[in-house]
Design an enzyme around this catalytic site. Sequence first.
Site, PDB file in Angstrom:
ATOM      1  N   CYS A  37       0.708  -1.350   0.045  1.00 49.55           N
ATOM      2  CA  CYS A  37      -0.183   0.019   0.144  1.00 49.55           C
ATOM      3  C   CYS A  37       0.936   1.359  -0.084  1.00 49.55           C
ATOM      4  O   CYS A  37       1.846   1.277   0.739  1.00 49.55           O
ATOM      5  CB  CYS A  37      -1.005  -0.114   1.264  1.00 49.55           C
ATOM      6  SG  CYS A  37      -1.913  -1.431   1.469  1.00 49.55           S
ATOM      7  N   PRO A  38       0.624   2.235  -0.673  1.00 49.41           N
ATOM      8  CA  PRO A  38      -0.828   2.541  -1.380  1.00 49.41           C
ATOM      9  C   PRO A  38      -0.685   2.331  -3.028  1.00 49.41           C
ATOM     10  O   PRO A  38      -1.533   2.328  -3.580  1.00 49.41           O
ATOM     11  CB  PRO A  38      -0.889   3.853  -1.249  1.00 49.41           C
ATOM     12  CG  PRO A  38       0.483   4.638  -1.200  1.00 49.41           C
ATOM     13  CD  PRO A  38       1.352   3.416  -0.611  1.00 49.41           C
TER      14      PRO A  38
END
Length: 97
Positions: A37-38
Amino acid sequence: MPSIDDVTDAPAELSDERAESLLEEADEVQDMMGEVCPYPQVEAKKGLQSLSAGDLLVQETDHVPCTENVPRAVGDDADARVWRSGDGVYRIYLEKQ
């Protein structure tokens, strides 16, 4: 005693058979193995932009937080479901709304 489902906002899970069937029907498959992530959230949002309503985007990942973060990031743009292999591989199925 509360279950894990009471304290998380995880999308519905798919059976092995349904997950394989949907994978064959997918309009786009994104390999997010090794990504964290992201980045998967950004790629999911970009991928959905190129699809039409009702199309299916599948992300394959080994990063567990993506199973909650990607559906949350796309919000109302897609209906999300998840498949967990049991050996550390996950697929996130996003049907564009």
